[in-house]
Design a protein around this motif. Structure first.
Motif, mmCIF file in Angstrom:
data_model
loop_
_atom_site.group_PDB
_atom_site.id
_atom_site.type_symbol
_atom_site.label_atom_id
_atom_site.label_comp_id
_atom_site.label_asym_id
_atom_site.label_seq_id
_atom_site.Cartn_x
_atom_site.Cartn_y
_atom_site.Cartn_z
ATOM 1 N N UNK A 105 -8.061 -11.911 -8.733
ATOM 2 C CA UNK A 105 -7.246 -12.396 -7.634
ATOM 3 C C UNK A 105 -6.003 -11.514 -7.543
ATOM 4 N N UNK A 106 -5.513 -11.301 -6.336
ATOM 5 C CA UNK A 106 -4.489 -10.306 -6.070
ATOM 6 C C UNK A 106 -3.210 -10.969 -5.573
ATOM 7 N N UNK A 107 -2.100 -10.581 -6.158
ATOM 8 C CA UNK A 107 -0.789 -11.063 -5.744
ATOM 9 C C UNK A 107 0.039 -9.884 -5.275
ATOM 10 N N UNK A 108 0.529 -9.979 -4.052
ATOM 11 C CA UNK A 108 1.353 -8.910 -3.497
ATOM 12 C C UNK A 108 2.807 -9.228 -3.778
ATOM 13 N N UNK A 109 3.489 -8.348 -4.500
ATOM 14 C CA UNK A 109 4.886 -8.540 -4.855
ATOM 15 C C UNK A 109 5.652 -7.258 -4.598
#
Length: 357
Positions: free
Chosen positions: A121-125
């Motif tokens: 799963x990908x988190x954009x920060x």
């Protein structure tokens, strides 16, 4: 020539990871004098990294750096991948960002096969794109891809996926494993379709190669970098890396230096050389490739083959058609200093002598 042990170790780390000198020096100074420069990944982290490389090992975007990776920052439970600046806008089909989204975001294709990194799963920060596999330790952070570009690429790929009958796993299961991803969860004894790095004993090599991707630039000017896996004789996987390059130093130095650092006790992999098929002295019409074969020095499953594919003369003309692109690639070559190259040659000679005795 770097005179102190600290400087020589820093030089090895810089060549192997692509870190800037100041960053590499700070990292080495914080280590014990006998500590390895690149830590081995935690087993779960190694699986994540191997899935990443396997998914992105044949990029369509034709990046300048090996797999587009300018620099790596490895630790036991984390890996930071600094990617090169994009050559094309994010909405271009062949842009690096589109390529990454297409390759690593888990989805079920039109034939029911899971593609990408199962469970990821990908988190954009602000600091980058964070990749974690659900309920598992370890992470990969992608740096150099703007958040807006990632969002644009995701939206475009979603449209493309829907038109092709594909489904993104995170759409219906954002916080848990999708039913189609479950067979890839660890630990598991269930057989998996295809050649997937389920067992940690299969993952050490893919992880190790990803953590040393910038080292390939020491072979010659990077023209193309691809990789794939085949079943190995020990029932693991053989990683095959094909580095197409323009040599910049006399033969056989292009591959001697690389092999020396790849097998170096401080910065290399835990591998021992099986064979080296060197065709450097032959005429170009007979052969344009040398091959290095290795296996684990600790009895782990898997094997490695690195192909040093040379392009010179008429064979180089295709890569010189776009002069700006070719000039940019030439700037990426990283020569190995003479004192490190000598040590590499001595190491290879010692391995040959021990093998014959």
């Amino acid at each position: 020539m770097k005179s102190t042990k600290l400087e020589r170790r820093t030089q090895k780390l810089q060549l192997t990871t692509g870190m800037p000198w100041a960053q590499a020096l700070k990292h080495v100074a914080a280590l014990a004098p006998s500590a390895v420069l690149i830590p081995e990944a935690h087993p779960s982290q190694a699986v994540l990294e191997t899935f990443f490389l396997k998914s992105f090992a044949w990029p369509q975007a034709d990046p300048h750096h090996p797999w587009g990776i300018r620099c790596v920052e490895p630790s036991r439970n984390r890996l930071v991948l600094v990617f090169e600046d994009q050559q094309l806008p994010a909405d271009d089909y062949e842009s690096l960002t589109r390529d990454l989204v297409r390759a690593v975001v888990p989805h079920v294709d039109e034939w029911g096969e899971v593609r990408g990194i199962p469970g990821a799963r990908f988190t954009v920060a602000r600091g980058g794109i964070l990749i974690r596999r659900l309920n598992m330790p370890g992470s990969i952070t992608i740096v150099g891809i703007p958040a807006a570009d990632w969002g644009t690429a995701m939206n475009l790929q979603r449209q493309e996926a829907e038109a092709a009958g594909m489904r993104y796993c995170h759409d219906s299961s954002p916080d848990q494993w999708h039913a189609d991803e479950l067979p890839y969860r660890e630990p598991s004894t269930d057989p998996l379709p295809g050649q997937h790095p389920r067992r940690t004993s299969d993952a050490w090599l893919g992880s190790g190669l990803l953590r040393r991707a910038p080292l390939l630039r020491t072979i010659g000017v990077p023209l193309s970098t691809t990789a794939w896996t085949n079943p190995s004789l020990d029932k693991g996987q053989t990683w095959i890396v094909d580095y197409i390059h323009e040599p910049q130093v006399p033969a056989p130095l292009p591959h001697q230096g690389y092999i020396g650092l790849l097998t170096d006790p401080e910065c290399g992999l835990a591998i021992t050389r099986s064979t080296l098929h060197c065709s450097c002295a032959r005429f170009p019409e007979y052969s344009t490739e040398c091959r290095f074969n290795a296996r684990s020095s600790r009895g782990q499953l898997g094997a490695l083959q690195v192909r040093f594919s040379r392009r010179t003369g008429d064979n180089l003309e295709l890569y010189q058609e776009d002069r700006d692109d070719y000039a940019a690639r030439r700037k990426l070559y990283r020569p190995i200093p003479a004192h490190l190259a000598r040590g590499s040659a001595e190491t290879i000679h010692a391995q040959d002598s021990s093998r014959r005795s």
